[in-house]
Design a protein around this motif. Structure first.
Motif, PDB file in Angstrom:
ATOM      1  N   SER A   1      16.171  16.068   3.087  1.00  0.00           N
ATOM      2  CA  SER A   1      16.360  15.791   4.881  1.00  0.00           C
ATOM      3  C   SER A   1      17.055  14.508   4.912  1.00  0.00           C
ATOM      4  CB  SER A   1      14.967  15.831   5.417  1.00  0.00           C
ATOM      5  OG  SER A   1      14.215  14.943   5.182  1.00  0.00           O
ATOM      6  N   LYS A   2      17.381  13.889   3.875  1.00  0.00           N
ATOM      7  CA  LYS A   2      18.219  12.706   4.079  1.00  0.00           C
ATOM      8  C   LYS A   2      19.542  13.083   3.817  1.00  0.00           C
ATOM      9  CE  LYS A   2      14.664  10.235   4.013  1.00  0.00           C
ATOM     10  NZ  LYS A   2      14.436   9.912   5.399  1.00  0.00           N
ATOM     11  N   PRO A   3      20.573  12.021   4.310  1.00  0.00           N
ATOM     12  CA  PRO A   3      21.951  12.542   4.185  1.00  0.00           C
ATOM     13  C   PRO A   3      22.593  12.298   2.709  1.00  0.00           C
ATOM     14  CG  PRO A   3      21.862  10.203   5.102  1.00  0.00           C
ATOM     15  CD  PRO A   3      20.205  10.964   5.011  1.00  0.00           C
ATOM     16  N   VAL A   4      22.254  13.513   2.078  1.00  0.00           N
ATOM     17  CA  VAL A   4      22.793  13.379   0.718  1.00  0.00           C
ATOM     18  C   VAL A   4      23.020  14.832   0.326  1.00  0.00           C
ATOM     19  CG1 VAL A   4      20.289  13.346  -0.239  1.00  0.00           C
ATOM     20  CG2 VAL A   4      22.221  12.594  -1.653  1.00  0.00           C
TER      21      VAL A   4
ATOM     22  N   GLY B   1      18.812  22.259   6.761  1.00  0.00           N
ATOM     23  CA  GLY B   1      19.456  22.720   5.666  1.00  0.00           C
ATOM     24  C   GLY B   1      18.564  23.016   4.357  1.00  0.00           C
ATOM     25  N   LEU B   2      17.204  22.842   4.770  1.00  0.00           N
ATOM     26  CA  LEU B   2      16.113  22.933   3.417  1.00  0.00           C
ATOM     27  C   LEU B   2      16.178  24.435   3.056  1.00  0.00           C
ATOM     28  CD1 LEU B   2      13.535  20.920   4.898  1.00  0.00           C
ATOM     29  CD2 LEU B   2      14.980  20.174   3.244  1.00  0.00           C
ATOM     30  N   ILE B   3      16.387  25.340   3.976  1.00  0.00           N
ATOM     31  CA  ILE B   3      16.459  26.592   3.836  1.00  0.00           C
ATOM     32  C   ILE B   3      17.840  27.403   4.402  1.00  0.00           C
ATOM     33  CG2 ILE B   3      13.905  27.266   3.489  1.00  0.00           C
ATOM     34  CD1 ILE B   3      13.842  28.021   6.212  1.00  0.00           C
ATOM     35  N   LYS B   4      18.105  28.218   3.814  1.00  0.00           N
ATOM     36  CA  LYS B   4      19.591  28.770   4.384  1.00  0.00           C
ATOM     37  C   LYS B   4      19.262  29.888   5.336  1.00  0.00           C
ATOM     38  CE  LYS B   4      21.228  26.173   1.002  1.00  0.00           C
ATOM     39  NZ  LYS B   4      22.223  25.191   0.835  1.00  0.00           N
TER      40      LYS B   4
ATOM     41  N   PRO C   1      25.140  16.563   5.059  1.00  0.00           N
ATOM     42  CA  PRO C   1      24.930  15.118   5.043  1.00  0.00           C
ATOM     43  C   PRO C   1      25.248  14.158   6.433  1.00  0.00           C
ATOM     44  CG  PRO C   1      25.822  15.615   3.059  1.00  0.00           C
ATOM     45  CD  PRO C   1      25.893  16.806   4.117  1.00  0.00           C
TER      46      PRO C   1
ATOM     47  N   LYS D   1      16.256  34.207   9.637  1.00  0.00           N
ATOM     48  CA  LYS D   1      16.054  33.949   8.472  1.00  0.00           C
ATOM     49  C   LYS D   1      14.848  34.979   7.943  1.00  0.00           C
ATOM     50  CE  LYS D   1      15.390  31.900   4.397  1.00  0.00           C
ATOM     51  NZ  LYS D   1      16.258  32.003   3.462  1.00  0.00           N
TER      52      LYS D   1
ATOM     53  N   ARG E   1      23.312  18.415  -2.212  1.00  0.00           N
ATOM     54  CA  ARG E   1      22.289  18.836  -3.265  1.00  0.00           C
ATOM     55  C   ARG E   1      22.901  18.593  -4.447  1.00  0.00           C
ATOM     56  NH1 ARG E   1      18.856  24.046  -1.775  1.00  0.00           N
ATOM     57  NH2 ARG E   1      18.401  23.497   0.646  1.00  0.00           N
TER      58      ARG E   1
ATOM     59  N   ARG F   1      13.243  24.015   9.395  1.00  0.00           N
ATOM     60  CA  ARG F   1      13.619  23.590   8.215  1.00  0.00           C
ATOM     61  C   ARG F   1      15.097  24.271   8.021  1.00  0.00           C
ATOM     62  NH1 ARG F   1      10.410  22.665   4.000  1.00  0.00           N
ATOM     63  NH2 ARG F   1      11.163  24.825   2.991  1.00  0.00           N
TER      64      ARG F   1
ATOM     65  N   LYS G   1      23.002  14.624   8.943  1.00  0.00           N
ATOM     66  CA  LYS G   1      21.655  14.244   8.832  1.00  0.00           C
ATOM     67  C   LYS G   1      21.542  12.791   8.743  1.00  0.00           C
ATOM     68  CE  LYS G   1      20.409  17.963   5.843  1.00  0.00           C
ATOM     69  NZ  LYS G   1      20.253  18.293   4.254  1.00  0.00           N
ATOM     70  N   GLU G   2      22.806  12.022   8.627  1.00  0.00           N
ATOM     71  CA  GLU G   2      22.718  10.744   9.076  1.00  0.00           C
ATOM     72  C   GLU G   2      22.146  10.225  10.393  1.00  0.00           C
ATOM     73  OE1 GLU G   2      23.950   7.108   7.536  1.00  0.00           O
ATOM     74  OE2 GLU G   2      24.570   8.858   6.282  1.00  0.00           O
TER      75      GLU G   2
ATOM     76  N   TYR H   1      13.480  13.020  10.620  1.00  0.00           N
ATOM     77  CA  TYR H   1      12.572  14.294  10.638  1.00  0.00           C
ATOM     78  C   TYR H   1      11.059  13.627  10.183  1.00  0.00           C
ATOM     79  CZ  TYR H   1      10.886  18.379   8.035  1.00  0.00           C
ATOM     80  OH  TYR H   1      10.079  19.337   7.707  1.00  0.00           O
TER      81      TYR H   1
ATOM     82  N   PRO I   1       8.028  15.806   9.243  1.00  0.00           N
ATOM     83  CA  PRO I   1       7.185  17.243   8.935  1.00  0.00           C
ATOM     84  C   PRO I   1       5.921  17.131   9.331  1.00  0.00           C
ATOM     85  CG  PRO I   1       7.556  16.038   6.765  1.00  0.00           C
ATOM     86  CD  PRO I   1       7.999  15.157   7.836  1.00  0.00           C
TER      87      PRO I   1
ATOM     88  N   TYR J   1      12.716  35.760   4.631  1.00  0.00           N
ATOM     89  CA  TYR J   1      12.383  35.488   3.144  1.00  0.00           C
ATOM     90  C   TYR J   1      12.182  36.785   2.374  1.00  0.00           C
ATOM     91  CZ  TYR J   1      10.819  30.999   5.427  1.00  0.00           C
ATOM     92  OH  TYR J   1      11.039  29.859   6.172  1.00  0.00           O
TER      93      TYR J   1
ATOM     94  N   LYS K   1      19.341  27.354  -3.373  1.00  0.00           N
ATOM     95  CA  LYS K   1      18.092  27.542  -3.564  1.00  0.00           C
ATOM     96  C   LYS K   1      17.552  27.145  -1.893  1.00  0.00           C
ATOM     97  CE  LYS K   1      14.213  26.666  -6.756  1.00  0.00           C
ATOM     98  NZ  LYS K   1      13.858  25.876  -7.749  1.00  0.00           N
ATOM     99  N   ASP K   2      16.458  28.036  -1.641  1.00  0.00           N
ATOM    100  CA  ASP K   2      15.567  27.473  -0.547  1.00  0.00           C
ATOM    101  C   ASP K   2      14.405  26.702  -0.834  1.00  0.00           C
ATOM    102  OD1 ASP K   2      16.996  28.929   1.635  1.00  0.00           O
ATOM    103  OD2 ASP K   2      15.412  30.616   1.533  1.00  0.00           O
ATOM    104  N   VAL K   3      14.176  25.444  -0.243  1.00  0.00           N
ATOM    105  CA  VAL K   3      13.260  24.580  -0.795  1.00  0.00           C
ATOM    106  C   VAL K   3      11.889  25.131  -0.161  1.00  0.00           C
ATOM    107  CG1 VAL K   3      12.106  22.297  -0.443  1.00  0.00           C
ATOM    108  CG2 VAL K   3      14.631  22.586  -0.360  1.00  0.00           C
TER     109      VAL K   3
END
Lengths: 266, 295
Positions: A109-112, B51-54, B72, B11, A114, B47, B75-76, B80, B82, B13, A260-262
């Motif tokens: 969730s950081k600006p980076v 962008g943790l899940i598509k 990115p 979404k 994958r 999530r 997200k700057e 967040y 959780p 799964y 991938k989904d986290v």
């Protein structure tokens, strides 16, 4: 670079332990060399009394065993085994630990991107392997020089030593690929040990039954020490096989990781 | 321009439902509540936004930028927190916060100052190892980590679990300050009262679908409470024929019911009864959903 340095720092302790352990075993072994060569004839007799299949399985070659390189190559089989475990632990662990520790949510969730996460982590693992190899090679070079009696070819020595890095590269890439393919890795060692030992057993069985085809399957046999000692070079064919494997494995690990989904923490 | 805008965001799964056709518009400067029972899809939505899940369907944009294209950069400006926080056990709190800070382009000195401010306010010991922290203290690390870069959008996923009331209060004040500074906040929760306290609008999600988007002022007017009365005599059912009463159960010495409506209307009725005890509680969301939103 922040992820890279974070990983270097996180693995600092374990890397030092690996470097010391690998070097200590090698030095200890090399110190036995004078004892083996004091009475070459009777040792040779003793070794030739062992059945050939058994000798092959242990990697003892009667022509080379009594030269410093033959002796070094013999003990190197075990260095490779240990080194493979280190490399694969790194390849599997450096990525899967975020998942196991449920820290992926934090990191991603950081600006980076994958891609950058993966590249930083894999290059950190690579850097750790390079450092380990430099330390190991220097330490064993000093020990080998100290016990060697005849002429000493630095090139031969380095060619044999570099096999550690080459084999580690294979397991580093394999580990990286498995870490994104296996959905839930609770224990890194539970992935690493079976894989490394499977390859090692294949190479031992191949040596015992005299089947050269296993050389194409197991990285432990990509680099034949007798060939290296005789020709002062590697066999290109196997280097290319390894290179292709690494490219496929690393590319796959990037592609899968990006898509991938986290996994949710809770 | 909306800070968050999702269009038919979906979404799955594999075969399992995550969220279906979620449409959200969070306006700039808003504190937007996102409420629903566990498993309704709150975390899935959040999530996906991060962008943790598509997503498997639909689209979402944050700051007007497509989340699947520019991760990115978005997200700057997002902080967040959780619902369950996990950090690297081998790190000290300050190491973790500095590591977190190292991802942002913002001025490092300013971030450092903010870390000191926030941890002082929350009474967080920076020198402790993450591994040695209690759950509540880990959560504080999460708050500092989420706010240290002064983000324009703060996303909170059930943030209050594990925080004691005092810290919760400080945390809410902190959020109000951030909001006053201009930050937009998406606040997900399954506790109606905290959403009521904080938010201007609320989206209610159930089984993966947004079933209602309401202004908090409307919600408060239709305040739902669970009443439990102990009566001297068995109460008469007729006394409770008031609009808004639901799930009425009368036994010899007790009456329980859900009430949704103006509080004065019901207290006037109750005052006529001979009571030995009374309790008025916040019903859990499940109850509200069960009795109001399902129809």
């Amino acid at each position: 670079m922040n992820i890279f340095w974070r990983e270097i720092k996180a693995y600092r302790k374990s890397t030092i332990i690996w470097m010391l352990a690998l070097s200590a075993i090698t030095i200890l072994f090399l110190l036995l060399y004078p004892a083996f060569t004091k009475d070459v004839e009777s040792t040779r007799k003793l070794l030739s009394g062992i059945p050939a299949a058994y000798r092959n399985a242990l990697g003892i070659s009667l022509e080379n065993f009594f030269t410093i390189f033959g002796f070094y190559a013999y003990l190197f089989t075990f260095v490779l085994l240990a080194g493979a475990v280190q490399a694969m632990n790194l390849g599997v662990g450096i990525i899967s630990k975020e998942d196991a520790g449920k820290t992926s949510d934090f990191l991603l969730s950081k600006p980076v991107t994958r891609t950058k996460v993966m590249a930083s982590k894999l290059s950190a693992a690579l850097a750790i392997l390079i450092i380990t190899n430099i330390f190991f090679t220097v330490a064993s070079l000093i020990a080998a020089k100290a016990v060697s009696t005849g002429s000493f070819s630095l090139k031969k020595f380095l060619l044999i030593s570099l096999v550690l890095f080459l084999v580690q590269l294979f397991f580093w890439a394999l580990g990286a690929a498995l870490s994104v393919i296996i959905p839930k890795i609770k224990s890194v060692i539970a992935v690493t040990l079976p894989a490394v030992f499977a390859f090692f057993i294949i190479s031992t069985i191949g040596a015992v039954i005299g089947n050269d085809n296993v050389r194409y399957i197991t990285p432990f046999k990509f680099y034949d020490f007798a060939y290296i000692i005789a020709h002062n070079t590697y066999e290109w064919k196997f280097m290319i096989i390894e290179a292709i494997f690494i490219i496929i494995a690393i590319t796959a690990s990037f592609i899968i990781y990006i898509k991938k989904d986290v996994r949710a923490a809770s | 321009m909306n800070i968050i805008e999702t269009k038919k965001l979906t979404k799955y799964y594999g075969k399992y439902r995550g969220i279906i056709d979620v449409d959200l518009q969070v306006e700039k400067g808003e504190i937007y509540g996102f409420i629903g029972p566990n498993g309704a899809g709150k975390s899935t939505t959040i999530r996906t936004l991060l962008g943790l899940i598509k997503p498997t369907g639909g689209s979402a944009a944050i700051f007007g930028k497509d989340i699947t294209k520019v991760g990115p950069e978005i997200k700057e400006e997002i902080g967040y927190l959780p619902s369950e926080v996990f950090y690297y056990d081998d790190m000290r709190v300050i190491d973790l916060l500095k590591y977190s800070a190292s991802f942002y382009k913002k001025d490092k000195k300013q971030i450092e100052k903010r870390i000191q401010e926030l941890s002082g306010l929350l009474d967080l010991d920076l020198k402790k190892k993450i591994d040695d922290l209690s759950y509540g203290n880990k959560k504080k690390v999460g708050i500092v980590q989420g706010l240290l870069h002064e983000p324009k959008l703060i996303i909170l996923d059930e943030p209050t679990g594990g925080l004691d009331p005092l810290i919760q209060q400080k945390f809410f004040n902190l959020l109000r300050e951030e909001n006053a500074r201009g930050a937009t906040i998406l606040f997900s929760s399954h506790i109606l009262s905290e959403v009521q306290k904080m938010c201007s609008r609320v989206a209610i999600i159930k089984e993966g679908k947004i079933i209602k988007i309401e202004k908090i002022s409307d919600l408060i007017e239709n305040n739902t409470k669970r009443f439990a009365l102990e009566t001297v005599k068995k109460a008469d059912k007729k006394d409770f024929q008031i609009k808004g009463v639901d799930d009425l159960v009368i036994t010899d010495h007790s009456v329980t019911f859900l009430y949704r409506g103006k509080i004065n209307d019901i207290t006037r009725e109750i005052a006529k009864l001979d009571l030995t005890n009374i309790s008025i509680e916040e019903p859990d969301l499940e109850e509200i959903f069960l009795h109001y939103y399902q129809r």
